[in-house]
Design a protein around this motif. Structure first.
Motif, PDB file in Angstrom:
ATOM      1  N   VAL A  34      11.170  -6.183   9.135  1.00  0.00           N
ATOM      2  CA  VAL A  34      11.151  -6.405  10.478  1.00  0.00           C
ATOM      3  C   VAL A  34       9.810  -6.900  11.025  1.00  0.00           C
ATOM      4  N   PRO A  35       9.524  -7.549  12.203  1.00  0.00           N
ATOM      5  CA  PRO A  35       8.278  -7.801  12.655  1.00  0.00           C
ATOM      6  C   PRO A  35       7.189  -6.566  12.829  1.00  0.00           C
ATOM      7  N   PHE A  36       7.801  -5.409  13.459  1.00  0.00           N
ATOM      8  CA  PHE A  36       6.831  -4.358  13.408  1.00  0.00           C
ATOM      9  C   PHE A  36       6.125  -3.945  12.130  1.00  0.00           C
ATOM     10  N   THR A  37       7.072  -4.027  11.071  1.00  0.00           N
ATOM     11  CA  THR A  37       6.794  -3.476   9.704  1.00  0.00           C
ATOM     12  C   THR A  37       5.722  -4.623   9.300  1.00  0.00           C
ATOM     13  N   ARG A  38       5.914  -5.967   9.391  1.00  0.00           N
ATOM     14  CA  ARG A  38       4.798  -6.860   8.847  1.00  0.00           C
ATOM     15  C   ARG A  38       3.488  -6.820   9.580  1.00  0.00           C
ATOM     16  N   ALA A  39       3.655  -6.413  10.978  1.00  0.00           N
ATOM     17  CA  ALA A  39       2.454  -6.472  11.856  1.00  0.00           C
ATOM     18  C   ALA A  39       1.601  -5.105  11.414  1.00  0.00           C
ATOM     19  N   LEU A  40       2.441  -4.063  11.385  1.00  0.00           N
ATOM     20  CA  LEU A  40       1.537  -2.734  10.946  1.00  0.00           C
ATOM     21  C   LEU A  40       1.083  -2.789   9.563  1.00  0.00           C
ATOM     22  N   ALA A  41       1.642  -3.511   8.810  1.00  0.00           N
ATOM     23  CA  ALA A  41       0.834  -3.692   7.240  1.00  0.00           C
ATOM     24  C   ALA A  41      -0.196  -4.457   7.751  1.00  0.00           C
ATOM     25  N   HIS A  42      -0.125  -5.660   8.135  1.00  0.00           N
ATOM     26  CA  HIS A  42      -1.205  -6.820   8.115  1.00  0.00           C
ATOM     27  C   HIS A  42      -2.144  -6.222   8.904  1.00  0.00           C
ATOM     28  N   ALA A  43      -2.033  -5.339  10.032  1.00  0.00           N
ATOM     29  CA  ALA A  43      -3.139  -4.712  10.804  1.00  0.00           C
ATOM     30  C   ALA A  43      -3.962  -3.788   9.926  1.00  0.00           C
ATOM     31  N   THR A  44      -3.090  -2.878   9.362  1.00  0.00           N
ATOM     32  CA  THR A  44      -3.656  -2.045   8.481  1.00  0.00           C
ATOM     33  C   THR A  44      -4.417  -2.488   7.528  1.00  0.00           C
ATOM     34  N   ALA A  45      -4.220  -3.709   6.768  1.00  0.00           N
ATOM     35  CA  ALA A  45      -4.803  -4.314   5.806  1.00  0.00           C
ATOM     36  C   ALA A  45      -6.218  -5.093   6.413  1.00  0.00           C
ATOM     37  N   ASP A  46      -5.892  -5.528   7.554  1.00  0.00           N
ATOM     38  CA  ASP A  46      -7.200  -6.214   8.404  1.00  0.00           C
ATOM     39  C   ASP A  46      -8.358  -5.323   8.681  1.00  0.00           C
ATOM     40  N   ASN A  47      -7.752  -3.972   8.751  1.00  0.00           N
ATOM     41  CA  ASN A  47      -8.987  -2.952   9.441  1.00  0.00           C
ATOM     42  C   ASN A  47      -9.046  -2.066   8.251  1.00  0.00           C
ATOM     43  N   GLN A  48      -8.831  -2.214   7.159  1.00  0.00           N
ATOM     44  CA  GLN A  48      -8.881  -1.462   5.978  1.00  0.00           C
ATOM     45  C   GLN A  48     -10.391  -0.688   5.605  1.00  0.00           C
ATOM     46  N   ASP A  49     -11.387  -1.560   5.836  1.00  0.00           N
ATOM     47  CA  ASP A  49     -12.647  -1.023   5.671  1.00  0.00           C
ATOM     48  C   ASP A  49     -13.144  -0.017   6.753  1.00  0.00           C
ATOM     49  N   GLU A  50     -12.586  -0.300   8.003  1.00  0.00           N
ATOM     50  CA  GLU A  50     -13.067   0.499   9.043  1.00  0.00           C
ATOM     51  C   GLU A  50     -12.299   1.907   8.615  1.00  0.00           C
ATOM     52  N   ILE A  51     -10.891   1.662   8.478  1.00  0.00           N
ATOM     53  CA  ILE A  51     -10.171   3.125   7.966  1.00  0.00           C
ATOM     54  C   ILE A  51     -10.561   3.596   7.072  1.00  0.00           C
ATOM     55  N   ASP A  52     -11.037   3.130   5.731  1.00  0.00           N
ATOM     56  CA  ASP A  52     -11.627   3.673   4.589  1.00  0.00           C
ATOM     57  C   ASP A  52     -13.098   4.716   4.812  1.00  0.00           C
ATOM     58  N   VAL A  53     -13.726   4.063   5.775  1.00  0.00           N
ATOM     59  CA  VAL A  53     -14.985   4.840   6.435  1.00  0.00           C
ATOM     60  C   VAL A  53     -14.451   6.315   6.681  1.00  0.00           C
ATOM     61  N   GLN A  54     -13.505   6.193   7.649  1.00  0.00           N
ATOM     62  CA  GLN A  54     -12.881   7.336   8.441  1.00  0.00           C
ATOM     63  C   GLN A  54     -12.480   8.404   7.279  1.00  0.00           C
ATOM     64  N   ILE A  55     -11.602   7.729   6.352  1.00  0.00           N
ATOM     65  CA  ILE A  55     -11.078   8.556   5.218  1.00  0.00           C
ATOM     66  C   ILE A  55     -12.239   9.049   4.500  1.00  0.00           C
ATOM     67  N   ALA A  56     -12.956   8.579   3.956  1.00  0.00           N
ATOM     68  CA  ALA A  56     -14.213   8.943   3.059  1.00  0.00           C
ATOM     69  C   ALA A  56     -14.988   9.876   3.718  1.00  0.00           C
ATOM     70  N   ARG A  57     -15.209   9.716   5.140  1.00  0.00           N
ATOM     71  CA  ARG A  57     -15.920  10.809   5.923  1.00  0.00           C
ATOM     72  C   ARG A  57     -15.203  11.982   6.011  1.00  0.00           C
ATOM     73  N   HIS A  58     -13.989  12.016   5.949  1.00  0.00           N
ATOM     74  CA  HIS A  58     -13.356  13.393   6.245  1.00  0.00           C
ATOM     75  C   HIS A  58     -12.534  13.759   5.081  1.00  0.00           C
TER      76      HIS A  58
END
Length: 139
Positions: A34-58
């Motif tokens: 469904v569109p939500f699944t696609r949008a969530l996955a794409h938004a996550t991939a598009d923001n992966q660098d910022e997200i990974d900084v948070q993961i690495a920090r914590h």
């Protein structure tokens, strides 16, 4: 229509397959995603660098690369919704605690015995840190 938690899980699995195979994200979705699944996955991939900084920090003692791929996908997806609820269209965003709960449940169902605690610990630490710095708007 599938429950929103099932749609989130489908986004996690698409990101997991994309991470493991290197195939384009659009090639790994289920045909009926469904569109939500696609949008969530794409938004996550598009923001992966910022997200990974948070993961690495914590994730003390763990580099992002060392985290198991499925756990990484779970963490990334939950963090996207926690940090950027406005990036994926929904009737109303999931509360940060709800995103953590769904991530932990996914880890319980599909990962090793230590994964749920690890996922919970990393996400809770990020939530505390972000709230202390005022970056999650009213959540």
């Amino acid at each position: 229509m599938a429950r929103r938690s099932d749609q989130r899980r489908a986004a996690v699995f698409a990101l997991y397959q994309h991470d493991l195979t290197g195939r384009p994200l659009d090639d790994v979705f289920e045909r009926d995603a469904v569109p939500f699944t696609r949008a969530l996955a794409h938004a996550t991939a598009d923001n992966q660098d910022e997200i990974d900084v948070q993961i690495a920090r914590h994730s003390s003692g763990w580099t992002v690369e060392r985290i198991a791929p499925l756990e990484r996908a779970i963490l990334r997806t939950a963090l996207l919704e926690m940090l950027h609820p406005d990036l994926v269209e929904a009737e109303r965003p999931i509360p940060a605690e709800g995103a953590i709960d769904e991530a932990v449940e996914t880890a319980k169902a599909f990962c090793g015995a230590d994964a749920p605690g690890f996922v919970n610990g990393v996400l809770a630490a990020i939530l505390r840190s972000v709230r202390e710095n005022g970056a999650i708007n009213g959540r």
